[in-house]
Write an enzyme that holds these catalytic residues in place. Structure first.
Site, mmCIF file in Angstrom:
data_model
loop_
_atom_site.group_PDB
_atom_site.id
_atom_site.type_symbol
_atom_site.label_atom_id
_atom_site.label_comp_id
_atom_site.label_asym_id
_atom_site.label_seq_id
_atom_site.Cartn_x
_atom_site.Cartn_y
_atom_site.Cartn_z
ATOM 1 C CD GLU A 128 -2.905 1.225 2.323
ATOM 2 O OE1 GLU A 128 -2.783 0.407 3.237
ATOM 3 O OE2 GLU A 128 -3.788 2.085 2.279
ATOM 4 C CG MET A 270 0.209 -3.194 4.873
ATOM 5 S SD MET A 270 -0.812 -1.751 4.410
ATOM 6 C CE MET A 270 -2.045 -2.549 3.405
ATOM 7 C CD GLU A 305 -2.910 -2.084 10.693
ATOM 8 O OE1 GLU A 305 -3.399 -2.281 9.559
ATOM 9 O OE2 GLU A 305 -2.549 -0.957 11.096
HETATM 10 N N1 TRP Z 1 -3.081 0.900 5.715
HETATM 11 C C1 TRP Z 1 -2.176 1.013 6.816
HETATM 12 C C2 TRP Z 1 -3.026 1.232 8.047
HETATM 13 O O1 TRP Z 1 -3.620 2.228 8.233
HETATM 14 C C3 TRP Z 1 -1.183 2.095 6.753
HETATM 15 C C4 TRP Z 1 -0.303 2.230 5.573
HETATM 16 C C5 TRP Z 1 -0.562 2.866 4.430
HETATM 17 C C6 TRP Z 1 1.046 1.897 5.489
HETATM 18 N N2 TRP Z 1 0.537 2.936 3.643
HETATM 19 C C7 TRP Z 1 1.544 2.359 4.269
HETATM 20 C C8 TRP Z 1 1.887 1.230 6.330
HETATM 21 C C9 TRP Z 1 2.876 2.238 3.909
HETATM 22 C C10 TRP Z 1 3.219 1.106 5.970
HETATM 23 C C11 TRP Z 1 3.702 1.610 4.779
HETATM 24 O O2 TRP Z 1 -3.193 0.393 8.833
HETATM 25 ZN ZN ZN Z 2 -5.618 1.561 8.593
#
Ligand code: TRP
Ligand code: ZN
Length: 880
Positions: A128, A270, A305
């Site tokens: 992501e 993540m 998460e």
């Molecule tokens: N989706 C993750 C969360 O909110 C966070 C996230 C987005 C992330 N981009 C990232 C984590 C890049 C690490 C690196 O839980």
């Molecule tokens: Zn999140």
């Protein structure tokens, strides 16, 4: 590295792909320098799409080894390839076909920590938002959902465990030195949820039986030797799984749920399907190395998460503009979980503090954007407090507007209707409209209008007619790209507190108000309460029901009345906080103008009484005693900020409070929960109160003995780091402080997470002299510049957590940050851009510091080869 093209992406440009992906089959041959990736993708042309349309796949720093269609090499005249894309022509018009894409990567040289990289000898991915395109050419966008099969091959001595999403299919020997494992994830998912981990790790295992009786294997992988620190995370995981069943009826949907903790990670964690990857800071905890705050963060992030499995994974986002659809909603859910596990009012107070400290300044400065942005240059820069925290507040307001029952019905409908979809905010809101029969058109402005609304409140009491009137007026200042705003639907919870402390039960005449909530929908609205037996005090925005600024001339006596009698604990804190804020703002302005400070005795009296009130829970008293921070005061002042004056005024006020309550503070500072360390909320509350009291006691005593004694006697990290903080921050030059820092270092030298605290404590010592200390720490041989946690612990803490040090009037702090941002940007643009946001409020500083800030920002903009991440932030910060 990718350089900036300046391209702007727009919400209104959304278009589905020309081809539909059915399945993807990935094979990895792991190697630190030359990992081979073969991706076999089954696709078909979308119905109605032109027969000549090309297949355009995303890449980032990739090079193509080979390309096949249904097993045969594609003629080079039929495709074009660059590091950023792969374009194939002449693909079949009907029926599915298979494309095979081979690429080779060097995980070891991937310093951006996006895509496939290596951390401490472990292979790991972060996809992501757009990291999958650094692994293979693919439709790297959230609306392309596919079923993944993954085969991983690696040397047995290089990677003992080979993990990916979904359920384990099988594995074994591959050739003499290598083994393999295969994974199958039956749930269609977008590429950003793909994950792979390979490495030799320690493992703790447990299991969870779901509400329908299925057994799920739970595994947490950590660095060898740290298994003993993963127990709390495992416990938090099981409580989260149970909570999502109890509160939302959501059951887990694979045979296995795995978490891997790594030490190099750009953010907190993540939510990859079935295989969460965590920054180890949010997994590892034991009493010796983790504080109460660390335990609370671990609990919240594990829950966050895990909750993404439904809000994010089963239902994902159509495009990145919809990021708040998963993030705001999931933050809302993790807040509710933590409130249930701990003290709800104390949790809410912490949320309000965080929102005001991080989101309000964002909304008030050059980086302001709507909860659902409409344009972006670099999506990584939109993982913001606005998307996450304000996004959560918006969901919370939906519940306030609809009531708990209709809110739950709407959520049920959302899960049922959109399971397996890549959805939008419109889809989400439609479920609540349908479930409740309410109109949310105006409410939806919360997603599109940036900025924090202001509500000015005035009241009128007519003694003879026994009538109480409330007048509300809303306004919303312009933000970048939005000069004119429409009135919002602002739900303001309220109460009328009568002279005897009881609450007025009647409803207002005429206007819209239900169950103690004013629904402000016009620019101006008024309410009239009749038959009120005595002059009431208005308690407004109870529980912080709407994320707005309230402007109201309420007398100190009225605030005290609320602080004493409000039935809602959060409102009692809000009243105390308002009192303290007012006093500190006045004192800071006087200090800036070189005038004498007013006496703080009234505020001191109230706070000391609160400290001593044994009927209140300790955690609440700790919150009441921790004054608004220097940044809070700066935010309230709003312009012409002099951080030194704010610091001086706040110190003076604290000293007065300390002197007024010395006996109570020394008593409280010595209290500790009985028995060995336990991380529960009640014990943590006692320690928080003792720590705050210790800080006041030291100020009154003017010498460090008490902190030194606390440091020497501490048997857990919470008390140890509290003692070290007060010692180093109140007596930075003392021998005791120096010795304590050395002792701490000697004890924790080999423990990076504990050492991060050592760096942060020093970086946040108030005053201009800290800059030199930060520079020498940065330049010492042992400082690890490749580790994001370490960079944040030193540079992040200094620039975002040390107002007087960072904002030294000569601009040296800004120059330090600028040169670090330029340097870090070459390796890790995401981290560099985030560090730079510490300067987002530069325009509210006094003239000299403003000019120094501007020069530092201009120097960044002039640097060569800036990433899109840093270019985007610096351009927005400098735009006028
Ligand atoms: N989706 C993750 C969360 O909110 C966070 C996230 C987005 C992330 N981009 C990232 C984590 C890049 C690490 C690196 O839980
Ligand atoms: Zn999140």
């Amino acid at each position: 590295m990718r350089t900036d093209t300046g391209q702007v992406y727009k919400l209104t440009d959304y278009k589905p792909t020309d081809f539909v992906v059915e399945r993807i089959d990935l094979t990895f041959e792991l190697d630190p320098k030359q990992t081979k990736v073969v991706s076999r993708v089954i696709l078909h042309r979308r119905e109605g799409v032109d027969a000549h349309a090309e297949l355009v796949l995303d890449g980032d720093e990739l090079s193509l080894d080979s390309l096949q269609l249904d097993g045969n090499d594609i003629d080079p005249s039929l495709y074009e390839t660059t590091p950023e894309s792969l374009i194939i022509r002449g693909l079949p018009d009907s029926g599915p076909f298979e494309i095979t894409v081979s690429t080779t990567l060097s995980p070891e040289s991937n310093t951006q920590l996006m895509g496939l990289y290596r951390t401490n000898g472990v292979y790991c991915t972060q996809c992501e938002a757009e990291g999958f395109r650094r692994i293979t050419y693919f439709y790297d966008r959230p609306d392309v959902l596919a079923v993944y099969t993954v085969t991983i091959i690696a040397r047995k001595d290089d990677a003992k465990y080979l993990l990916s999403n979904g359920n384990f299919l099988g594995g074994g020997n591959y050739d003499e030195d290598r083994h393999f494992a295969a994974w199958f994830d039956p749930h269609p998912k977008p590429s950003y949820l793909f994950a792979l981990v390979g490495g030799d790790l320690g493992l703790i295992e447990d299991s969870f039986t779901t509400m329908s009786g299925r057994e799920v294997a739970l595994k947490i992988y950590v660095e060898h030797g740290k298994e003993g620190r993963a127990g709390y995370a495992m416990d938090a995981l099981k409580r989260s799984m149970k909570w999502d069943e109890d509160v939302y009826g959501r059951e887990y949907d694979l045979d296995i749920f795995q978490i891997v903790a790594v030490s190099d990670f750009n953010m907190g964690a993540m939510e990859n399907k079935g295989l969460n990857v965590f920054n180890d800071k949010y997994v590892l905890a034991d009493p010796e190395t983790a504080t109460d705050a660390d335990y609370a963060n671990i609990e919240a992030i594990i829950a966050h998460e895990y909750f993404h499995n439904w809000t994010g994974n089963r239902i994902t986002c159509r495009d990145w503009f919809q990021l708040c659809l998963k993030e705001g909603l999931t933050v809302y859910r993790d807040h509710a979980f933590s409130a249930d596990q701990r003290s709800a009012p104390v949790k809410r107070i912490a949320e309000i503090r965080l929102l005001k400290a991080h989101q309000f300044p964002e909304d008030a400065g050059p980086l302001a954007h709507p909860v659902r942005p409409e344009t972006y240059r670099e999506i990584n820069n939109f993982y913001t407090a606005t998307v996450y925290e304000k996004g959560s507040e918006v969901v919370r307001m939906i519940r306030t507007v609809l009531g708990a029952d209709d809110f739950r019905k709407g959520m049920d409908l959302y899960f049922e209707r959109h399971d397996g979809d890549a959805a939008t905010i419109e889809d989400f809101l439609a479920c609540f409209v349908e479930a409740s029969g309410r109109d949310l058109k105006q409410f939806a402005l919360w997603y599109s209008q940036a900025g924090t609304p202001s509500v000015s409140v005035s009241t009128d009491w007519n003694e003879t007619s026994r009538t109480f009137k409330v007048f509300l007026e809303q306004s919303l200042a312009p933000t970048p790209g939005q000069s004119r705003k429409a009135p919002m639907h602002i739900p303001l919870a309220y109460g009328l507190i009568l002279p005897d402390g009881s609450e007025f039960e009647g409803q207002p005449d005429g206007a819209v108000a239900t169950d103690g909530v004013f629904h402000l929908t016009k620019r101006k609205q008024s309410y009239s309460f009749t038959d009120v037996c005595g002059r009431p005090v208005l308690s407004i925005n109870r529980g912080f029901s709407a994320p707005v600024n309230i402007a109201m001339e309420q007398s100190a006596d009225d605030l005290v009345h609320i602080a004493r009698h409000d039935s809602d604990g959060v409102s009692r804190w809000q009243a105390l906080n308002e009192q303290a804020t007012r006093h500190l703002v006045t004192a800071s302005k006087l200090a800036r103008d070189g005038r004498n400070l007013p006496s703080a005795s009234e505020l001191a009296g109230i706070l000391v009484d609160t400290a001593a009130d044994e009927s209140l829970e300790p955690a609440f008293r700790a919150q009441a005693l921790s004054l608004p921070s220097e940044s809070d005061i700066a935010r309230e002042i709003g312009s012409n900020i002099d951080p030194d004056a704010i610091h001086a005024a706040r110190q003076a006020v604290m000293s007065e409070i300390a002197a007024a309550g010395l006996d109570i503070f020394t008593d409280l500072a010595g209290r500790a929960p009985a028995g060995p360390y336990r991380p529960d909320a009640e014990s943590a509350g006692l320690r928080a109160l003792a720590g705050t009291a210790l800080s006041y006691a030291l100020m009154a005593e003017g010498q460090p003995d008490r902190a030194k004694a606390a440091f020497d006697a501490a048997d857990n990290m919470t008390v140890l780091s509290q003692a070290l903080q007060v010692l180093t921050h109140h007596f930075p030059a003392s021998q005791d402080a120096k010795e304590a820092l050395a002792t701490f270092k000697a004890r924790f030298e080999t423990d990076p997470l504990a050492m991060d605290k050592w760096y942060s404590l020093q970086a946040t010592v108030p005053g201009a002299q800290t800059l030199a200390c930060v520079e020498s720490l940065l330049n010492s041989r042992e400082f690890d510049r490749s580790n994001p946690n370490r960079i944040r612990a030193l540079i992040g803490a200094f620039s975002a957590g040390n107002p007087t040090g960072f904002n030294a009037a000569d601009g040296a702090g800004y120059r330090l940050l600028a040169s670090e941002v330029i340097d870090i940007d070459r390796r890790n643009p995401q981290l560099a851009a985030r560090l730079l946001t510490a300067m987002r409020s530069w325009r509210s500083l006094e003239a000299e510091r403003q000019e120094q800030s501007r020069l530092a920002l201009v120097s960044i903009r002039a640097a060569n080869n800036l990433s899109p991440d840093v270019s985007d932030i610096v351009d927005r910060m400098l735009a006028s």
